[in-house]
Design a protein around this motif. Structure first.
Motif, PDB file in Angstrom:
ATOM      1  N   GLY A   1     -18.396   0.494 -18.687  1.00  0.00           N
ATOM      2  CA  GLY A   1     -19.770   0.075 -18.432  1.00  0.00           C
ATOM      3  C   GLY A   1     -20.048  -1.351 -18.894  1.00  0.00           C
ATOM      4  O   GLY A   1     -20.836  -2.075 -18.286  1.00  0.00           O
ATOM      5  N   THR A   2     -19.400  -1.747 -19.967  1.00  0.00           N
ATOM      6  CA  THR A   2     -19.579  -3.098 -20.498  1.00  0.00           C
ATOM      7  C   THR A   2     -19.023  -4.133 -19.513  1.00  0.00           C
ATOM      8  O   THR A   2     -19.652  -5.171 -19.263  1.00  0.00           O
ATOM      9  CB  THR A   2     -18.888  -3.212 -21.871  1.00  0.00           C
TER      10      THR A   2
ATOM     11  N   ASP B   1     -29.582  -1.485 -16.322  1.00  0.00           N
ATOM     12  CA  ASP B   1     -28.549  -0.831 -17.104  1.00  0.00           C
ATOM     13  C   ASP B   1     -28.880   0.657 -17.003  1.00  0.00           C
ATOM     14  O   ASP B   1     -29.720   1.178 -17.728  1.00  0.00           O
ATOM     15  CB  ASP B   1     -28.560  -1.311 -18.563  1.00  0.00           C
TER      16      ASP B   1
ATOM     17  N   LEU C   1     -21.497  -4.555 -16.763  1.00  0.00           N
ATOM     18  CA  LEU C   1     -22.586  -5.463 -17.129  1.00  0.00           C
ATOM     19  C   LEU C   1     -22.129  -6.916 -17.069  1.00  0.00           C
ATOM     20  O   LEU C   1     -22.852  -7.797 -16.569  1.00  0.00           O
ATOM     21  CB  LEU C   1     -23.083  -5.135 -18.544  1.00  0.00           C
TER      22      LEU C   1
HETATM   23  C1  LIG Z   1     -22.635   3.452 -22.749  1.00  0.00           C
HETATM   24  C2  LIG Z   1     -23.506   2.286 -22.548  1.00  0.00           C
HETATM   25  C3  LIG Z   1     -23.004   1.026 -22.196  1.00  0.00           C
HETATM   26  C4  LIG Z   1     -21.545   0.651 -22.233  1.00  0.00           C
HETATM   27  O1  LIG Z   1     -20.713   1.487 -21.545  1.00  0.00           O
HETATM   28  P1  LIG Z   1     -19.143   1.528 -21.912  1.00  0.00           P
HETATM   29  O2  LIG Z   1     -18.587   2.301 -20.745  1.00  0.00           O
HETATM   30  O3  LIG Z   1     -19.039   2.281 -23.198  1.00  0.00           O
HETATM   31  O4  LIG Z   1     -18.653   0.159 -21.983  1.00  0.00           O
HETATM   32  C5  LIG Z   1     -23.911   0.009 -21.925  1.00  0.00           C
HETATM   33  N1  LIG Z   1     -25.235   0.208 -21.991  1.00  0.00           N
HETATM   34  C6  LIG Z   1     -25.755   1.395 -22.366  1.00  0.00           C
HETATM   35  C7  LIG Z   1     -27.240   1.543 -22.418  1.00  0.00           C
HETATM   36  C8  LIG Z   1     -24.903   2.467 -22.646  1.00  0.00           C
HETATM   37  O5  LIG Z   1     -25.426   3.623 -23.036  1.00  0.00           O
END
Ligand SMILES: *Cc1c(COP(=O)(O)O)cnc(C)c1O
Length: 373
Positions: A56-57, A153, A60
């Motif tokens: 997820g990072t 997000d 972003l």
């Molecule tokens: C989990 C999460 C992320 C990051 O996701 P990863 O897959 O762990 O890198 C970013 N923003 C929010 C709000 C999250 O809960």
């Protein structure tokens, strides 16, 4: 003694079979399962394009790259989120500018956002905190008035809707994580959804070193030539992970149903008690990544619940209070009073599809004894 986590994955025999098949196939990294996973998430959220990445990072980071965020650019973010929501701006050399949250929902407050817009602002990142959509209509009005891009997000909100419109279609780009505590798991994994063809092309470039074609496509076309046109990263997801993602997506409707049933159970149990769950906005269908309560004497109750085998958590320490932010961005306590006050009181209770009825009852009973005794 019981040991109940606050969140965890749910893996069944079909999931294991899907991963086994991927392992026996020709592709371990980018193969047919990545595309299948992308269309499965995009279709579920009624978006045009899905771009799967390593986590997820990375998703972003890719979104900030696609918007061409750079030094001198400001991006507005809420302080009540995981650090990655703001870190992605720093990766590109931009400046995260915090805007405080609404006290009832802990979602970014459009009025606070409006007061932070300057001629340097390029984008707004809304975090669909705990699993409900931000006030995207208000955010869009602000964005449109100043020509800003909207990024969701949505890591907490896969499956949430706002007036029937799915998260995934409410911003210019929406980011998901498939970390094991999230709605579906791929180990590590993430995705960006967008309806914009140009953003789609830039996101795909970014996850593959900034190279204009993918190895598998070149192989299949019998070509060797490629060029690097941008400074991208290796943020690819594997076919093994995508296989798990495709299988988990088939189970997502049941996962969401279970999360909503748990929330309804908690809501009922806490009515007319000192335990105050976060409000869900009118028109929002919550996907409940987290079930967040506000409670007096949070620190004491946290310790007691942990001692009783209940894996509660605090989401989150406001980002501006992290030492890195204080040191590099000059943030300090007192700047975002709503997020800071909430931080003293919030607690995330166990919330995951495999949570047993008996454990839910134990959580409620234990907590209510503590707050009344
Ligand atoms: C989990 C999460 C992320 C990051 O996701 P990863 O897959 O762990 O890198 C970013 N923003 C929010 C709000 C999250 O809960």
């Amino acid at each position: 003694m019981r040991k109940i986590p606050y969140g965890r994955q749910d893996i069944d025999a079909d999931d294991i079979q899907a991963v086994t098949e991927a392992l026996q196939s020709d592709y371990l990294t980018t193969g047919p399962r990545v595309a299948e996973f992308e269309s499965s998430v995009a279709q579920f959220c009624r978006a045009t394009h899905g771009i799967a990445v390593a986590n997820g990072t990375a998703a972003l980071h890719a979104a900030m790259f696609a918007l061409d965020i750079g030094p001198g650019d400001e991006v507005i973010v809420p302080p009540m989120t995981f650090a990655a929501s703001a870190n992605c701006v720093l990766y590109m050399g931009g400046t995260p500018v915090f805007a405080d949250v609404d006290p009832d929902t802990l979602l970014i407050d459009p009025k606070a956002v409006e007061s932070k817009v300057t001629d340097k602002t390029k984008s707004i990142i809304g975090v669909d905190y705990a699993g409900q959509p931000c006030d995207w209509d208000a955010l869009k009005a602000i964005a449109d008035a100043s020509g800003l891009a909207l990024v969701a997000d949505g890591c907490h909100a896969l499956g949430a809707t706002l007036d029937g419109r799915p998260v995934g279609t409410l911003a210019d780009m929406t980011v998901y994580s498939f970390h094991p505590v999230k709605h579906i798991a791929t180990g590590e994994g993430g995705m960006i959804l967008t309806n914009d063809d140009e953003l789609n092309a830039r996101l795909r470039l970014f996850r593959n070193h900034g190279i204009t074609s993918e190895a598998r496509a070149r192989d299949e076309a019998g070509e060797w030539f490629y060029e690097m046109t941008d400074l991208g990263y290796n943020y690819r997801i594997t076919d093994i992970q995508a296989a798990l993602g495709v299988s988990q997506m088939k189970r997502l409707p049941q996962f969401l149903e279970k999360r909503r049933a748990i929330a309804a159970f908690y809501d009922k149990a806490f009515a007319d008690t000192p335990v105050r769950p976060l409000a869900t906005r009118e028109g929002a269908l919550n996907a409940y990544h987290l079930y967040v309560i506000r409670i007096p004497n949070r620190d004491q109750i946290f310790t007691k619940l942990r001692a009783a085998g209940i894996g509660v958590q605090v989401h989150y320490i406001p980002v501006h209070l992290h030492p890195y932010y204080k040191e590099h961005l000059g943030t300090a306590k007192g700047m975002f009073p709503v997020a800071e006050e909430a931080y003293e009181q919030i607690l995330s209770l166990p919330m995951f599809p495999a949570l047993k009825e008996d454990d839910m009852q134990y959580v409620v009973k234990t907590l209510l004894e503590m707050v009344s005794g």
